[in-house]
Design an enzyme around this catalytic site. Structure first.
Site, short mmCIF file in Angstrom:
data_model
loop_
_atom_site.label_atom_id
_atom_site.label_comp_id
_atom_site.label_asym_id
_atom_site.label_seq_id
_atom_site.Cartn_x
_atom_site.Cartn_y
_atom_site.Cartn_z
N SER A 55 65.22 35.32 42.55
CA SER A 55 65.37 34.27 41.54
C SER A 55 64.98 32.91 42.14
CB SER A 55 66.81 34.28 41.01
OG SER A 55 66.92 33.46 39.87
N ASP A 75 64.71 38.41 35.75
CA ASP A 75 65.30 37.86 36.97
C ASP A 75 65.74 38.95 37.95
OD1 ASP A 75 67.53 36.63 38.69
OD2 ASP A 75 66.69 34.89 37.66
#
Length: 871
Positions: free
Chosen positions: A525, A703
């Site tokens: 991320s 993500d």
């Protein structure tokens, strides 16, 4: 007092369970060390079996050896002819009989260097000794002299030879190089006629009960010693001449069949045969496979060759062209400097034929008029022809492969792959030249020019496949060095926390860039965005922090809205149901509350639009490209059964990739390789905040923190996949994004669907996964105590600060938490010191003579890094 030489070589012992053990007293290794040039000396081995007659013969055949000076109670002894020790063909001879009295450790022979429990059944010690002679000693023998008088009579000798035949051939070498047997008979008594009938019975028994005699012994000779009225030397002269003649013939035969071993090869092969004999006696000892005992042909070779054939065919190359390239790659793989040059057909059939055949089957290759076996035969014939050319010219297989690639560059230059090394075809690709061709770490070392001031740094001046001249500088991890790993967790705007820690680490490092100390960098991320900036873009830590700050404020500037949504909020209130329902419907329609196009545009500007994830680095003010740190960012698939995917500039070994819990993204088509900005978009596509990242030809991703927000855990697994021989990193520096305050353990009561509905509960559960401290402690708890100190963690409590991933207004407060927190500077200094220490590694210069613990190793400590000017 006269010196007594210990000639103990092999013996039988009794283990703790009263089971026979095979003993090696290290005599062969000691003899080889006494030779002047063992790599270029080719010893012959003569076996003498018997008792008193044998001992008397040895004293006459080797008068300068002073046989009486040698002492041993071991079952099998080993000596060398003093007169030939420093010649190109030293004569080794071993002797013994079939009598055996095993004990725990024969006291007069000292402790054995090697002891292996025998896994096969032996009814008696004599039976076990039979097998050791037949399956181990005879494996390397050229001539076997059996003294019939010490056995009883000729029929007893025939029984011994037939007993050997019953064990089947111990070797995979051609039958022509099997040992030759000489049976020594005593001289006739005066007036006694030769017992022709006894000799006939001997041959009759051998050929009747042992029809496959030549599979075990290439010849059997009988010789009778001269009359006793002659001098002792004269009595044995004919036997001496016969033995030396047979040894000369065997040397010629071994040369013709490429089975002539140097002393160095003999020692290495014997150690493997010793282990093989202890483990079982049903299978012959395979000399071809033994040459690759420490470097086996990878099990993935068939898939690599299938891939090469596929991309070669797609590029328009004919099978014959591809077969020539494959055969020269096989030649380079096996016939390395110092390798025993066994016959090429046996090499191909034993090591490579199954892989080539399987590759053709995988592809379902069809060529009119030819079967699969005939296509495999094309590669075999090419290999044999190329080997004969090498043998005539004395050229190395490495140079031959280089010339073959250059000569065919006009055709193979069209082949592209990011999966396999296009130079060796055996290993996965790890480095990409500017022309698009790839190579592995080993080929970088073999074909590159080493840097004078940096350890394991090599320059490829021109591509071997297309001759394109643009240098690529490649950093390779030394074989005795474990990798240093940097792992940064995800956390949205909280990504400023690890960057602030890294600023402190860089300050402690001084002029040494952080990037020069890291071998593998992994991020999830927001951590992935930082990793790509630091290593793919080669930003300094402070610049990376500034870029991250500006980009976060840009992409989290304003959530999606519409005129109707704003009107509803003004009319009914921003916190009422009617005031927010239009906003939520809008976010649901676009699958995000922030505009993904703004995110895409920001990433393209920051990471540039044309830079692909597998590309090498092009530094400012330089025409040279660099392949340095291996970089990976983690994303999650949008499938029902979510799975982690790693976008990286490396490939992992397929054998180590099973059940690793993730997949490395590597498209078949090189033109489909993701851009760096696409990898950044995939790793940071947080659900609710941004829509999934759709990468053409690969898939859609979200993500990476959904499954693997603890980057250290997946980095540890990646480390083992990239470098399978390194079980643990030298140092692993894990960077957290803050520890949130723990809420009440008491579960709250359900209030209403809008406040405690499944959407809110699912979102809160995902947000809680960003706090990776508990997962870190769990991972550390699984490590052995000896390795725990190599794993470092930099993180900080968030106290009562907001923990949402888009609260850009508190980023400065996050940074202040790091700078004002007691102990942050100390932890950063300790991390910097650990990173510097991890760049030192040990290089072994000489092998230890004895491995009985404790033992000494001699070598040098070196540093992986650029030497300072003037130092």
């Amino acid at each position: 007092m006269q010196r007594i030489d210990d000639i103990s070589w092999l013996g039988l012992g009794l283990g703790e369970s009263k089971k026979f053990t095979l003993l090696d007293y290290g005599r062969l290794d000691r003899v080889i060390t006494e030779m002047g040039d063992p790599a270029n000396q080719y010893p012959t081995l003569c076996v003498y079996m018997g008792g008193r007659s044998k001992d008397a013969c040895l004293r006459r055949l080797y008068p300068n050896n002073n046989i009486k000076r040698h002492a041993s109670t071991a079952e099998i002894k080993l000596r060398y002819d003093i007169d030939s020790l420093n010649t190109t063909r030293p004569v080794l001879f071993t002797d013994g009989d079939l009598k055996c009295m095993p004990s725990a450790y024969p006291s007069t022979n000292g402790r054995p260097k090697l002891e292996r429990s025998i896994s096969w059944d032996a009814s008696s010690a004599e039976k076990a000794l039979y097998i050791i002679w037949a399956r181990l000693v005879f494996l390397f023998a050229d001539v076997i002299c059996v003294f019939a008088n010490d056995f009883g009579d000729l029929l007893d000798v025939a029984g011994f030879l037939l007993e050997c035949l019953s064990l089947q051939a111990p070797s995979s070498l051609p039958s022509a190089v099997r040992p030759r047997v000489i049976i020594v008979l005593e001289a006739r008594l005066d007036g006694e006629q030769e017992d022709i009938q006894n000799v006939e019975h001997f041959y009759c028994k051998l050929h009747k009960d042992g029809p496959n005699l030549r599979e075990y012994f290439s010849a059997v000779h009988l010789i009778r010693l001269e009359s006793s009225h002659l001098s002792e030397n004269a009595r044995y002269e004919r036997l001496r001449a016969l033995i030396m003649g047979q040894l000369d013939d065997m040397c010629t035969v071994r040369e013709d069949h490429r089975a002539l071993f140097s002393a160095t090869h003999l020692g290495a092969l014997f150690r493997l045969a010793f282990q093989h004999t202890a483990e079982g006696i049903c299978r012959p000892f395979d000399f071809v496979k033994a040459t690759r005992a420490q470097d086996e042909v990878p099990s993935t070779l068939s898939r690599s060759l299938a891939h090469y054939l596929e991309i070669g065919a797609n590029a328009g190359l004919r099978y014959e062209e591809l077969a020539t390239s494959i055969s020269s790659a096989l030649l380079m793989d096996h016939y390395i400097p110092g390798m025993l040059a066994l016959e090429p057909r046996s090499i191909f059939q034993t090591l490579y034929r199954p892989a080539v055949r399987d590759a053709l089957h995988i592809l379902g290759w069809y060529q009119p008029g030819k079967t699969i076996e005939e296509l495999v035969g094309v590669v075999e014939c090419r290999l044999v022809d190329q080997f004969e050319l090498l043998d005539r010219t004395g050229q190395s297989s490495l140079e031959f492969r280089r010339e073959q690639l250059r000569a065919s560059s006009g055709r193979i230059c069209q082949i592209r792959s990011n999966k396999i090394c296009l130079v060796c075809l055996f290993r996965v690709a790890q480095h990409r030249l500017d022309c698009g061709h790839t190579l592995c770490d080993l080929c970088a070392q073999l074909f590159g020019t080493p840097a004078p001031d940096i350890e394991y740094n090599f320059t490829i001046d021109a591509c071997l496949c297309c001759l394109y001249q643009r240098p690529l500088v490649i950093d390779v991890l030394p074989p005795t060095m474990n990798p240093t790993v940097l792992a940064i967790d995800g956390g949205g705007v909280r990504g400023v926390i690890p960057l602030e820690f890294l600023i402190l680490v860089q300050e402690s490092l001084g002029c040494c860039p952080l990037q020069d100390l890291i071998d593998l960098a992994v991020g999830t991320s927001s951590g992935g965005l930082s990793i790509l900036g630091l290593f793919n873009m080669q930003w300094g830590v402070k610049k990376c922090a500034d870029v991250f700050d500006r980009m976060a404020r840009r992409i989290f500037h304003e959530r999606r809205s519409s005129t109707l949504a704003r009107a509803s909020q003004a009319m009914f209130g921003s916190h009422s149901f009617l005031g927010t329902v239009h906003k939520w419907l809008l976010w649901l329609l676009y699958d995000s509350c922030y505009d993904g196009r703004v995110f895409d545009l920001a990433l393209k500007e920051v990471y540039t639009i044309n830079n692909r994830i597998f590309d090498s680095l092009l530094l400012e003010a330089s025409s040279t490209r660099y392949s340095k740190t291996k970089v990976g960012v983690v994303a999650t698939s949008i499938a029902r059964e979510t799975r982690s995917f790693v976008f990286g500039n490396f490939n992992g070994t397929e054998t180590a990739a099973e059940d690793c819990g993730y997949e490395i993204v590597r498209p078949v088509e090189t033109g489909s390789e993701p851009f760096v900005w696409e990898a950044a978009r995939a790793t940071a596509a947080a659900p609710f905040f941004f829509p999934p990242a759709d990468i053409r030809g690969i898939g859609s991703f979200q993500d990476g923190g959904l499954r693997d927000n603890l980057a250290a855990d997946i980095a540890r697994r990646l480390c083992r996949q990239i470098w399978p021989s390194r079980k643990h990193p030298a140092r692993l520096l894990s960077m957290g994004t803050g520890v949130t305050a723990r809420g009440s353990d008491r579960p709250p009561h359900f209030r209403h669907v809008f406040q405690d509905g499944f959407l809110r509960r699912g979102f809160d559960a995902w947000m809680s996964s960003m706090d990776t401290e508990s997962k870190w402690l769990e991972m550390i708890g699984q490590l052995e105590d000896i390795y725990k100190e190599d794993y470092l963690r930099l993180n900080i409590p968030l106290r009562d600060m907001p923990s949402a991933i888009d609260t850009v207004e508190v980023m400065e407060e996050y940074r202040n938490l790091v700078t004002i927190s007691p102990g942050s500077a100390r932890m950063a200094r300790e991390a910097a010191t650990a990173l510097l220490v991890s760049r030192f590694y040990f290089v072994l210069e000489t092998l230890p003579e004895d491995t009985v613990t404790p033992f000494w190793c001699y070598g040098a400590i070196r540093c992986k890094g650029r030497a300072k000017q003037g130092h």
